[in-house]
Design a protein around this motif. Sequence first.
Motif, PDB file in Angstrom:
ATOM      1  N   MET A   1      44.445  50.204  23.999  1.00  0.00           N
ATOM      2  CA  MET A   1      43.073  49.952  24.476  1.00  0.00           C
ATOM      3  C   MET A   1      43.325  51.881  25.193  1.00  0.00           C
ATOM      4  SD  MET A   1      42.735  48.226  28.471  1.00  0.00           S
ATOM      5  CE  MET A   1      43.913  48.803  29.382  1.00  0.00           C
ATOM      6  N   ASN A   2      41.950  51.977  24.715  1.00  0.00           N
ATOM      7  CA  ASN A   2      41.275  53.214  25.054  1.00  0.00           C
ATOM      8  C   ASN A   2      40.796  53.658  26.204  1.00  0.00           C
ATOM      9  OD1 ASN A   2      42.173  54.791  22.239  1.00  0.00           O
ATOM     10  ND2 ASN A   2      40.085  53.986  22.074  1.00  0.00           N
ATOM     11  N   VAL A   3      42.162  54.200  27.545  1.00  0.00           N
ATOM     12  CA  VAL A   3      41.877  53.830  28.589  1.00  0.00           C
ATOM     13  C   VAL A   3      41.100  55.263  29.364  1.00  0.00           C
ATOM     14  CG1 VAL A   3      44.060  52.917  28.810  1.00  0.00           C
ATOM     15  CG2 VAL A   3      44.264  55.061  29.271  1.00  0.00           C
ATOM     16  N   ILE A   4      40.824  56.135  29.559  1.00  0.00           N
ATOM     17  CA  ILE A   4      40.345  57.239  29.703  1.00  0.00           C
ATOM     18  C   ILE A   4      39.270  57.712  29.004  1.00  0.00           C
ATOM     19  CG2 ILE A   4      40.475  59.636  31.161  1.00  0.00           C
ATOM     20  CD1 ILE A   4      43.363  58.451  31.611  1.00  0.00           C
ATOM     21  N   SER A   5      37.571  57.256  29.558  1.00  0.00           N
ATOM     22  CA  SER A   5      36.810  58.247  29.246  1.00  0.00           C
ATOM     23  C   SER A   5      35.924  59.693  29.945  1.00  0.00           C
ATOM     24  CB  SER A   5      35.696  57.045  29.430  1.00  0.00           C
ATOM     25  OG  SER A   5      35.999  56.219  27.835  1.00  0.00           O
ATOM     26  N   ALA A   6      35.717  60.529  29.819  1.00  0.00           N
ATOM     27  CA  ALA A   6      34.773  61.756  30.312  1.00  0.00           C
ATOM     28  C   ALA A   6      33.741  61.530  30.145  1.00  0.00           C
ATOM     29  CB  ALA A   6      35.416  62.938  30.229  1.00  0.00           C
ATOM     30  N   LEU A   7      33.183  61.738  31.438  1.00  0.00           N
ATOM     31  CA  LEU A   7      31.520  60.714  31.469  1.00  0.00           C
ATOM     32  C   LEU A   7      30.403  61.749  31.662  1.00  0.00           C
ATOM     33  CD1 LEU A   7      31.216  57.713  33.203  1.00  0.00           C
ATOM     34  CD2 LEU A   7      31.514  58.293  31.494  1.00  0.00           C
ATOM     35  N   ALA A   8      31.418  62.701  31.762  1.00  0.00           N
ATOM     36  CA  ALA A   8      30.402  64.308  32.595  1.00  0.00           C
ATOM     37  C   ALA A   8      30.987  65.554  32.291  1.00  0.00           C
ATOM     38  CB  ALA A   8      29.685  64.749  33.967  1.00  0.00           C
ATOM     39  N   VAL A   9      30.472  66.355  32.311  1.00  0.00           N
ATOM     40  CA  VAL A   9      31.616  67.691  31.550  1.00  0.00           C
ATOM     41  C   VAL A   9      30.862  68.759  32.935  1.00  0.00           C
ATOM     42  CG1 VAL A   9      31.317  67.884  30.118  1.00  0.00           C
ATOM     43  CG2 VAL A   9      29.170  69.100  30.613  1.00  0.00           C
ATOM     44  N   PHE A  24      42.003  50.145  32.971  1.00  0.00           N
ATOM     45  CA  PHE A  24      43.754  49.826  33.510  1.00  0.00           C
ATOM     46  C   PHE A  24      43.888  48.402  32.654  1.00  0.00           C
ATOM     47  CE2 PHE A  24      41.784  49.110  37.064  1.00  0.00           C
ATOM     48  CZ  PHE A  24      42.138  47.721  37.680  1.00  0.00           C
ATOM     49  N   ALA A  25      43.100  47.559  32.631  1.00  0.00           N
ATOM     50  CA  ALA A  25      43.340  45.977  32.604  1.00  0.00           C
ATOM     51  C   ALA A  25      42.238  45.807  31.347  1.00  0.00           C
ATOM     52  CB  ALA A  25      43.798  45.243  34.018  1.00  0.00           C
ATOM     53  N   ARG A  26      42.622  44.325  30.773  1.00  0.00           N
ATOM     54  CA  ARG A  26      41.497  43.465  30.080  1.00  0.00           C
ATOM     55  C   ARG A  26      41.760  42.428  29.925  1.00  0.00           C
ATOM     56  NH1 ARG A  26      38.049  44.420  24.993  1.00  0.00           N
ATOM     57  NH2 ARG A  26      37.594  43.347  24.439  1.00  0.00           N
ATOM     58  N   VAL A  27      41.016  41.045  30.203  1.00  0.00           N
ATOM     59  CA  VAL A  27      41.160  40.082  30.213  1.00  0.00           C
ATOM     60  C   VAL A  27      39.742  39.502  28.818  1.00  0.00           C
ATOM     61  CG1 VAL A  27      40.067  37.444  30.862  1.00  0.00           C
ATOM     62  CG2 VAL A  27      41.040  39.618  32.872  1.00  0.00           C
ATOM     63  N   GLU A  28      40.378  38.742  27.936  1.00  0.00           N
ATOM     64  CA  GLU A  28      39.728  37.981  26.715  1.00  0.00           C
ATOM     65  C   GLU A  28      39.341  37.294  27.216  1.00  0.00           C
ATOM     66  OE1 GLU A  28      39.423  39.767  24.208  1.00  0.00           O
ATOM     67  OE2 GLU A  28      41.136  41.585  24.555  1.00  0.00           O
ATOM     68  N   SER A  29      38.978  36.176  28.137  1.00  0.00           N
ATOM     69  CA  SER A  29      38.384  35.447  28.602  1.00  0.00           C
ATOM     70  C   SER A  29      38.039  35.390  29.450  1.00  0.00           C
ATOM     71  CB  SER A  29      39.329  33.932  27.892  1.00  0.00           C
ATOM     72  OG  SER A  29      38.076  32.378  27.978  1.00  0.00           O
ATOM     73  N   TRP A  76      43.509  34.701  36.702  1.00  0.00           N
ATOM     74  CA  TRP A  76      43.217  36.025  35.543  1.00  0.00           C
ATOM     75  C   TRP A  76      44.370  35.606  34.491  1.00  0.00           C
ATOM     76  CZ3 TRP A  76      38.394  37.411  35.709  1.00  0.00           C
ATOM     77  CH2 TRP A  76      37.365  37.233  36.261  1.00  0.00           C
ATOM     78  N   LYS A  77      43.998  35.754  33.488  1.00  0.00           N
ATOM     79  CA  LYS A  77      45.226  35.733  32.434  1.00  0.00           C
ATOM     80  C   LYS A  77      44.808  37.165  31.910  1.00  0.00           C
ATOM     81  CE  LYS A  77      45.654  31.079  31.826  1.00  0.00           C
ATOM     82  NZ  LYS A  77      45.998  29.866  30.894  1.00  0.00           N
ATOM     83  N   LEU A  78      45.921  38.174  32.159  1.00  0.00           N
ATOM     84  CA  LEU A  78      45.773  39.759  31.168  1.00  0.00           C
ATOM     85  C   LEU A  78      46.135  39.697  30.369  1.00  0.00           C
ATOM     86  CD1 LEU A  78      46.528  42.125  34.446  1.00  0.00           C
ATOM     87  CD2 LEU A  78      44.364  40.834  33.860  1.00  0.00           C
ATOM     88  N   THR A  79      45.789  40.253  29.266  1.00  0.00           N
ATOM     89  CA  THR A  79      46.338  40.987  28.617  1.00  0.00           C
ATOM     90  C   THR A  79      46.337  42.313  27.897  1.00  0.00           C
ATOM     91  OG1 THR A  79      43.732  40.974  27.406  1.00  0.00           O
ATOM     92  CG2 THR A  79      44.166  39.056  26.730  1.00  0.00           C
ATOM     93  N   GLU A  80      45.934  42.903  28.841  1.00  0.00           N
ATOM     94  CA  GLU A  80      46.255  44.194  29.180  1.00  0.00           C
ATOM     95  C   GLU A  80      46.528  44.370  30.516  1.00  0.00           C
ATOM     96  OE1 GLU A  80      45.171  46.791  25.661  1.00  0.00           O
ATOM     97  OE2 GLU A  80      43.761  45.548  25.237  1.00  0.00           O
ATOM     98  N   HIS A  81      48.057  45.660  30.687  1.00  0.00           N
ATOM     99  CA  HIS A  81      47.363  45.972  32.535  1.00  0.00           C
ATOM    100  C   HIS A  81      48.290  47.676  31.756  1.00  0.00           C
ATOM    101  CE1 HIS A  81      48.344  47.554  36.249  1.00  0.00           C
ATOM    102  NE2 HIS A  81      47.732  46.665  36.396  1.00  0.00           N
TER     103      HIS A  81
END
Length: 256
Positions: A1-9, A24-29, A76-81
């Motif tokens: 999981m790419n976790v950090i996105s810069a939205l503005a400079v 920081f987390a993801r649920v597939e379903s 809630w079943k996390l697939t990533e955290h």
Amino acid sequence: MNVISALAVVSSIAPSYELYSVCFARVESAPARAFIVDPELPKRIPVTFAIHVIQGADRTVLIDTGFERHQVAAGWKLTEHQSIVELLRKIDVQTDDVTDVILTHAHWDHWQGLGHFPRASIWLSKRMASGAPPRLASMLRKRSQQVQRIGGDGSDIAPGIRAVPVGLHTPGFQYVEVRVDGKLWIFSSDLAPLYRNFDRLRPPGQPASARRTMKWMATILERVDGDAQRITPSHDPQLCRGQTTFQHKLLRRERE
């Protein structure tokens, strides 16, 4: 999981901010209707959990604080955290650096990480504060000197940063506006938790407030001059897709 996105400079005009989404987390379903009413989607969809960072020269502001793995709600079943604290360190934010936390609403996934940020002022609507769940209410009492209650007309958190209560989704819900380089960015949180809410003009699945939600979505689109690329939700899997960091001009290109 790419976790950090810069939205503005960084802007050359004060106030100057960098904006980040930290996934920081993801649920597939997850039940699609909780996030959007759209007959073209399957009944269950993947979703991401994210907080947002507004970083300036003398203020570091978080929009929501997320949760750690042991705090996940039943069902809630996390697939990533990944640890919120560790992810913030990747953008050189230490817990004691956080000057302000804006809580958009009282759902479990948006505030349970509050204890990580003991020095921060806590901004929440008066209505949210009065109806906070027991654990959050206890935290607010212990940190009463740091709590800032926002009235129905909204409040400026810092120059260029404003919380706007709308009273939808949950009692006392508020979204956040940030002005960078003369342009307004809006963090819609769960008022419209997916990019698709605005792309297809479809609200989340709360029938009692669907019409009012659509009116607020129209207001938000008007506030950003119709440029939905400057609206950032909290649960869209595309938030942190692609490069580990990317500037706001690439945001739309990173979506499917």
